[in-house]
Design an enzyme around this catalytic site. Structure first.
Site, PDB file in Angstrom:
ATOM      1  N   TYR A 123      20.416  12.280  11.632  1.00  0.00           N
ATOM      2  CA  TYR A 123      20.426  13.742  11.545  1.00  0.00           C
ATOM      3  C   TYR A 123      19.802  14.319  10.282  1.00  0.00           C
ATOM      4  CZ  TYR A 123      23.111  13.639  15.802  1.00  0.00           C
ATOM      5  OH  TYR A 123      23.489  13.444  17.103  1.00  0.00           O
ATOM      6  N   PHE A 404      35.534  15.478  16.173  1.00  0.00           N
ATOM      7  CA  PHE A 404      35.142  16.412  17.239  1.00  0.00           C
ATOM      8  C   PHE A 404      33.820  15.954  17.825  1.00  0.00           C
ATOM      9  CE2 PHE A 404      33.999  18.347  13.103  1.00  0.00           C
ATOM     10  CZ  PHE A 404      32.630  18.472  13.239  1.00  0.00           C
TER      11      PHE A 404
END
Length: 404
Positions: A123, A404
């Site tokens: 990322y 999450f």
């Protein structure tokens, strides 16, 4: 192969989204949590990549708030369930998903995004910086506290799920607003947080709830019987305390449970206080891993959302190849109260850095001075690096104790 396209998903495409997510992560056990996470997940906020009519990639988003240094609350896109189906990789699908998602967040005025990276090398190229770290702790049962540790004498008691949820839903929000990196929670995310199912829990037992007047702990036992006797493990899912004394009481409770050999916490802070409470801290097995990766979607709004530890007036010369609206020189001014302004300027840059470096320092998880030692921040104005690094510093390490 058909033509690739990317768009927002419809509300009726949750099942298709989940199928792609499970396929991308090679994890059939995710089927057990499909309905549970559906209560917290909004498909219309997610993006899908299509090969013709076939959904082949997905990138989800939870609308939450995060506590940033100050403390202050800031809107957050909690990016989740990002994946590409096997057989469709290396075609630019992930890049198209990240492009669509960040453009939508920019248009919607969401200043920051954060995610957990399945692979840490992915990322950075989309502007995410490693902004926090987490400890995996294993503490032996009965570990003694220093004599100076004050343990709240009020009892810790075990309660059932329904009683616990009444406590944690009121206790958590007030404490989360004071802890950098902690997230807000909706009713749906509470259900996902304490979900229970044989596939979801793996080899752990159902969650148990230990409640104190000023806090609580959620944990799951893992039973282990050996020829030398019981050697169970307690796996902490969450520990929340309003005071140091309550924190000590909850840890004392967990460390003194019978039949247990070790207490494990896989998402503890890197400066978790229990490490400084023990007579023998070397007895703790501790491993540090990367935690939250943060993306400053709108650099100026993100910088002004947090508070700063010291006054500074510095021009940041920022590169951002993926979100060009952030690129350029920004003057960051902070005052004695910690408030800040961030405005574009034509003045010469004092520090040159990439948006990933600014994101890494944003929550206080890394320092600008430390990043400069790694060659990632370049000082053009003497003294600017130390001043800016001190302004971004925080008293406690950022920490997010939920996935999450």
């Amino acid at each position: 192969m058909g033509e690739l396209s990317t768009r927002r998903l419809r509300t009726d495409e949750y099942d298709a989204f989940f199928d792609v997510f499970a396929a991308a992560f090679l994890d059939d056990s995710l089927e057990a949590v499909r309905s549970t996470y559906g209560s917290a997940f909004r498909p219309e906020l997610a993006h899908g990549a299509f090969d013709g009519d076939e959904l082949i990639g997905c990138a989800g988003q939870l609308d939450q708030e995060i506590t940033v240094p100050g403390p202050a609350r800031c809107p957050l896109a909690a990016v989740t369930a990002v994946g590409v189906k096997p057989g469709h990789r290396r075609r630019g699908v992930l890049t198209s998903l990240m492009r669509a998602q960040l453009d939508a967040l920019h248009d919607g005025g969401v200043p920051i995004a954060a995610l957990y990276a399945s692979e840490s090398g992915i990322y950075g190229r989309f502007g995410y910086g490693l902004a926090s770290f987490e400890s995996h702790l294993a503490v032996p049962r009965g570990a003694a506290f220093l004599s100076t540790v004050e343990v709240d004498g009020r009892p810790v008691r075990e309660v059932d799920r329904e009683q616990a949820l009444e406590v944690v839903r009121t206790r958590y929000p007030a404490i989360a607003e004071t802890r950098t990196g902690w997230l807000s929670r909706s009713d749906g995310s509470w259900e996902a947080r304490v979900l229970d199912g044989p596939n979801a829990r793996g080899d752990l037992s159902a969650p148990r709830f230990a409640v104190h007047p000023d806090g609580y702990a959620i944990y799951r036992p893992k039973r282990e019987w050996t020829t030398r006797g019981p050697a169970h493990e307690l796996h902490v899912a969450e520990l929340v305390a309003a005071t140091p004394q309550a924190y000590a009481a909850l840890w004392r409770y967990l460390l003194d449970v019978d039949l247990v050999a070790e207490v494990h916490w896989r998402k503890a802070a890197i400066d978790e206080p229990v490490l400084d409470m023990l007579v023998n801290p070397r007895a703790v097995d501790r491993r540090v891993l990367d935690g939250l990766w943060v993306r400053l979607v709108d650099l100026d709004r993100a910088l002004m959302a947090r508070r700063y530890a010291a006054p500074v007036d510095v021009v940041l010369d920022v590169t951002d190849r993926f979100c060009p609206w952030n690129e350029g020189r920004w003057r960051l001014r902070t005052d004695a109260s910690g408030s800040a302004t961030a405005t574009r300027t034509e003045d010469a840059g004092h520090l040159a850095l990439d948006v990933t470096d600014l994101a890494a320092a944003y929550l206080g998880g890394s320092t600008l001075a430390g990043l400069a030692r790694a060659g990632r921040v370049v000082e053009h104005e003497p003294g600017a690096l130390v001043a800016a690094s001190r302004a971004f510093a925080t008293d406690c390490a950022p920490h997010c104790q939920e996935g999450f």
